[in-house]
Design a protein around this motif. Structure first.
Motif, PDB file in Angstrom:
ATOM      1  N   PHE A 181       0.458  14.586  -0.850  1.00 29.14           N
ATOM      2  CA  PHE A 181       1.013  13.268  -0.511  1.00 29.14           C
ATOM      3  C   PHE A 181       1.403  13.207   0.967  1.00 29.14           C
ATOM      4  N   MET A 182       2.014  14.266   1.445  1.00 31.34           N
ATOM      5  CA  MET A 182       2.448  14.292   2.847  1.00 31.34           C
ATOM      6  C   MET A 182       1.248  14.190   3.793  1.00 31.34           C
ATOM      7  N   ILE A 183       0.173  14.897   3.466  1.00 27.32           N
ATOM      8  CA  ILE A 183      -1.017  14.850   4.335  1.00 27.32           C
ATOM      9  C   ILE A 183      -1.563  13.414   4.395  1.00 27.32           C
ATOM     10  N   VAL A 184      -1.716  12.803   3.222  1.00 21.66           N
ATOM     11  CA  VAL A 184      -2.256  11.433   3.177  1.00 21.66           C
ATOM     12  C   VAL A 184      -1.313  10.464   3.890  1.00 21.66           C
TER      13      VAL A 184
ATOM     14  N   VAL B 170      -1.132  10.783   7.779  1.00 19.20           N
ATOM     15  CA  VAL B 170      -2.316  10.188   8.423  1.00 19.20           C
ATOM     16  C   VAL B 170      -2.201   8.665   8.371  1.00 19.20           C
ATOM     17  N   PHE B 171      -1.774   8.132   7.214  1.00 19.03           N
ATOM     18  CA  PHE B 171      -1.603   6.682   7.067  1.00 19.03           C
ATOM     19  C   PHE B 171      -0.560   6.146   8.061  1.00 19.03           C
ATOM     20  N   ALA B 172       0.496   6.947   8.271  1.00 18.74           N
ATOM     21  CA  ALA B 172       1.580   6.500   9.161  1.00 18.74           C
ATOM     22  C   ALA B 172       1.189   6.572  10.638  1.00 18.74           C
TER      23      ALA B 172
ATOM     24  N   LEU C  11       0.833  -1.207   0.000  1.00 17.56           N
ATOM     25  CA  LEU C  11       0.000   0.000   0.000  1.00 17.56           C
ATOM     26  C   LEU C  11       0.874   1.266   0.000  1.00 17.56           C
ATOM     27  N   ILE C  12       1.945   1.247   0.803  1.00 19.30           N
ATOM     28  CA  ILE C  12       2.868   2.400   0.843  1.00 19.30           C
ATOM     29  C   ILE C  12       3.527   2.570  -0.525  1.00 19.30           C
ATOM     30  N   PHE C  13       3.916   1.438  -1.115  1.00 13.12           N
ATOM     31  CA  PHE C  13       4.537   1.461  -2.438  1.00 13.12           C
ATOM     32  C   PHE C  13       3.565   2.072  -3.455  1.00 13.12           C
ATOM     33  N   ALA C  14       2.294   1.653  -3.370  1.00 11.15           N
ATOM     34  CA  ALA C  14       1.280   2.166  -4.302  1.00 11.15           C
ATOM     35  C   ALA C  14       1.084   3.674  -4.102  1.00 11.15           C
ATOM     36  N   LEU C  15       1.080   4.088  -2.822  1.00 15.71           N
ATOM     37  CA  LEU C  15       0.947   5.522  -2.517  1.00 15.71           C
ATOM     38  C   LEU C  15       2.084   6.319  -3.166  1.00 15.71           C
ATOM     39  N   ALA C  16       3.295   5.766  -3.040  1.00 15.20           N
ATOM     40  CA  ALA C  16       4.474   6.447  -3.601  1.00 15.20           C
ATOM     41  C   ALA C  16       4.391   6.495  -5.130  1.00 15.20           C
TER      42      ALA C  16
ATOM     43  N   SER D 209       9.935  -1.160   5.432  1.00 17.09           N
ATOM     44  CA  SER D 209      10.119  -2.107   6.553  1.00 17.09           C
ATOM     45  C   SER D 209       9.560  -1.520   7.840  1.00 17.09           C
ATOM     46  N   THR D 210       9.861  -0.241   8.079  1.00 16.08           N
ATOM     47  CA  THR D 210       9.470   0.390   9.347  1.00 16.08           C
ATOM     48  C   THR D 210       7.965   0.559   9.441  1.00 16.08           C
ATOM     49  N   LEU D 211       7.370   1.143   8.409  1.00 17.61           N
ATOM     50  CA  LEU D 211       5.934   1.435   8.489  1.00 17.61           C
ATOM     51  C   LEU D 211       5.086   0.173   8.311  1.00 17.61           C
ATOM     52  N   ALA D 212       5.573  -0.785   7.508  1.00 19.96           N
ATOM     53  CA  ALA D 212       4.818  -2.030   7.350  1.00 19.96           C
ATOM     54  C   ALA D 212       4.753  -2.786   8.673  1.00 19.96           C
ATOM     55  N   ALA D 213       5.830  -2.673   9.467  1.00 21.34           N
ATOM     56  CA  ALA D 213       5.858  -3.351  10.770  1.00 21.34           C
ATOM     57  C   ALA D 213       5.088  -2.549  11.826  1.00 21.34           C
TER      58      ALA D 213
END
Lengths: 155, 500
Positions: free
Chosen positions: A115-118, A121-123, A91-96, B217-221
């Motif tokens: 991108f930073m806002i989304v 929040v995701f993080a 999902l992070i990869f797709a976001l990037a 790695s960090t955020l997926a975990a």
């Protein structure tokens, strides 16, 4: 059969298949009548070496399974979370990827701030003022450093 | 001495101020992934075009020396090497930061980068002529064997599995082949994708494998805390510095020699020095790969000593040792300087100005490293939920900035995902980087050597008749032998039997 062992064997088979494919691709390159000149000579050698190591990995996995069973430390532990963890990574990869696609369309400032806002929040950042502050601050700082000071052409 | 009189004659506030400004700029471009010393030097050519030679040299040397050092900052603090030559620094530098020892890692990097730079410049001053002739004596076969020797360090870069390390290195070498073959012009492994004809860009790969894969790695975990609670208080201990000096000296020697060989550069030097440290340092306080200060000492001494080494062929032969010296060479030509065999005879003052600029830049680097850099280490205290999105944007923009190309960003993202899965399955990413760096050198020199061997009396005759080749072959065989798992098993048995 235990899943870690099957995953390890599939992994070595995949690497061996990649090596064979690259070996084949190397053989397709022309040699101009002189094998020493061929663009495929050295890639073929390296692919063959990789094939050997992939087979060695399979042998190592088999020996570890015979010796210690499916819980051998040789088989990597995917860690806590399993598939959920991979899904988050994808999902992070797709976001990037979406950010990268939007960069030339929305241009640097808008795409980066959005991108930073989304992503914040995701993080897991829940303080809205912090999200806005970091998104705006980072965008402005990067624009200033790359675009203004270092004359890097930003999208 | 000429140097000191020249240094004194340069002791104008302008000269020092320009070196300082250059050092500050070097600190920024070196530490930010995607910005390179090469890029900054190229930009400076247009800025300094109308300046006097001395002023231009002062600025350029400041950027060069600090830029090479600054690659260690991001390598230690966020696990992204600011430059390829800092790859080996991440291996122990980032684990040190995670243990709350970022301040110690940065201090170690600063001191030994300073030492390495001084050593390289002293060698440049004293042995420029004999070292140049040795570097010139290297044949394509020697370069191939040197690259093989470099690849033999794979065993040191893989703490868990030698086989997986070798697979990672082979993949790296194969990635280096993607693009147009510079020998025949044929397209290799491009699969009719036009962008791949340009090859796989190293900087984008580095940012992806180290930076973006760390984010994944960090955020997926689901990790939420900071990298470390604080950079950690660190009181410099001169006894420790003195104890590390022999290692720093050995690594600097490796750095100068590798730096003097055109086309190799700091990455190979740092990795070879790291390998040497792993073999020679007995019982480090913390094992290598888990936060050994000795790993940072070796890597940073070697890559900074490369500066002096790379300047040797550039100044004496007008043959650049790496990409940065190639741009510096261009800058010198723009300013009317003619590096080459006659430089020392025709323009000894210019040679001394370059040396003076280097020495002053080393001093500025030390000053900035001990005052400004520790403040930058506080980045490790930022919570990961804030830091990782920032790192992602930095990765994307850093990759884009290399050539203002989205292709570089895509490569970075793909290698980031690859790096994530490699970490998960126990494959070290450093051997892949080493493979990409050395793959091109190996391929082109292997084929040149084969062609020369055809014209000569065969490869074996060529190998046995050249002392440098024989020496490199011997070193490679020993290095591979030491790193093979069975030899480790044999040594441990011998150790156990002699101990018991």
């Amino acid at each position: 059969m235990p899943v870690p062992f099957i995953a390890a064997m599939l992994e070595s088979a995949f690497l061996a298949a990649v090596a064979v494919f690259l070996l084949y691709q190397s053989s397709l390159l022309r040699d101009f009548g002189d094998s020493a000149l061929s663009a495929g000579l050295f890639p073929a050698i390296v692919s063959a070496v990789m094939l050997l190591f992939s087979l060695a990995l399979a042998v190592q996995n088999l020996r570890a399974y015979k010796r210690d069973g499916g819980n051998s430390p040789v088989f990597p532990d995917s860690g806590p979370g399993g598939m959920k963890r991979h899904a988050r990574a994808i999902l992070i990869f797709a976001l990037a990827i979406v950010y990268t696609v939007l960069l030339p369309i929305l241009h640097f400032a808008v795409a980066t701030a959005a991108f930073m806002i989304v992503f914040l929040v995701f993080a897991g950042e829940r303080r809205w003022w912090m999200v806005l502050l970091v998104a705006a601050g980072l965008t402005a700082a990067l624009q200033l450093m790359f675009g203004v000071l270092l004359h890097v052409m930003l999208p | 001495m000429d140097l000191f009189s020249s240094l004194l004659s340069q002791a104008s506030p302008d000269f020092f101020a320009l070196v300082f400004v250059g050092s500050l700029l070097g600190l920024v471009v070196g530490a930010v992934p995607g910005l390179s010393v090469t890029m900054a030097t190229a930009l400076l050519i247009s800025v300094t075009f109308t300046w006097s030679v001395n002023n231009a040299v002062a600025l350029i040397m400041g950027v060069y020396v600090s830029g090479v050092y600054a690659g260690a900052l991001s390598a230690i603090v966020i696990n992204i090497p600011g430059a390829p030559s800092s790859v080996a620094t991440t291996l122990d530098g980032f684990p040190m930061a995670r243990q709350g020892r970022a301040a110690e890692a940065l201090f170690t990097a600063t001191i030994h980068s300073f030492f390495g730079t001084l050593f390289g410049l002293f060698v440049l001053m004293l042995v420029i002529e004999p070292l140049t002739s040795i570097a010139l004596a290297f044949s394509p076969l020697d370069y191939f064997l040197l690259a093989c020797f470099g690849l033999s360090t794979v065993g040191s870069l893989t703490s868990k599995s030698f086989i997986k390390g070798m697979i990672s290195a082979c993949l790296g070498v194969l990635f280096a082949f993607v693009g147009m073959d510079e020998y025949t012009g044929e397209h290799r492994f491009t699969f009719d994708i036009m962008e791949l004809q340009m090859g796989i860009p190293l900087v984008a790969v580095l940012i992806g494998l180290f930076g973006f894969s760390e984010v994944l790695s960090t955020l997926a975990a689901g990790q939420q805390g900071s990298i470390a609670a604080a950079p950690g208080k660190f009181k410099p201990d001169f006894k420790t510095i003195l104890k590390q000096l022999p290692l720093s000296l050995r690594s600097s020697v490796i750095g100068v020699i590798i730096g003097a060989l055109p086309g190799t550069g700091g990455t190979v030097a740092a990795l070879l020095a790291y390998d040497n440290a792993k073999l020679t340092v007995k019982n480090p306080k913390v094992p290598f790969g888990e936060g050994a200060a000795e790993g940072v000492v070796a890597s940073e001494s070697a890559n900074n000593a490369c500066i002096g080494g790379a300047l040797i062929p550039m100044l004496a032969l007008a043959v650049p040792g790496d990409a940065v010296t190639a741009v510096i060479l261009a800058a010198f030509y723009v300013h009317g300087l003619r590096p080459g065999p006659m430089l020392l005879q025709n323009s000894p003052d210019t040679f001394n100005v370059i040396l003076a600029g280097g020495f002053v830049a080393a001093g500025m680097m030390l000053l900035l490293g001990l005052t400004v850099v520790p403040q930058m280490a506080k980045v490790v205290m930022i919570p990961k939920r804030l830091l990782m999105p920032m790192v992602t944007v930095l990765c994307v923009i850093g990759a884009y900035a290399v050539e203002s190309s989205i292709y570089q960003v895509v490569i970075m993202l793909v290698f980031g995902l690859l790096g994530y899965f490699m970490r998960l399955r126990g494959y070290a990413v450093a051997p892949m980087v080493l493979g990409i760096v050395l793959g091109g050198i190996m391929d082109i020199n292997f084929r040149k050597a084969m062609n020369l061997a055809d014209a000569d009396e065969g490869l074996l005759h060529m190998l046995l008749s050249q002392p440098i080749s024989l020496c490199l072959l011997g070193m490679t065989i020993i290095a591979v032998g030491i790193n093979l798992p069975w030899s480790k098993w044999l040594f441990s048995r011998r150790g156990a039997s002699s101990g018991g």
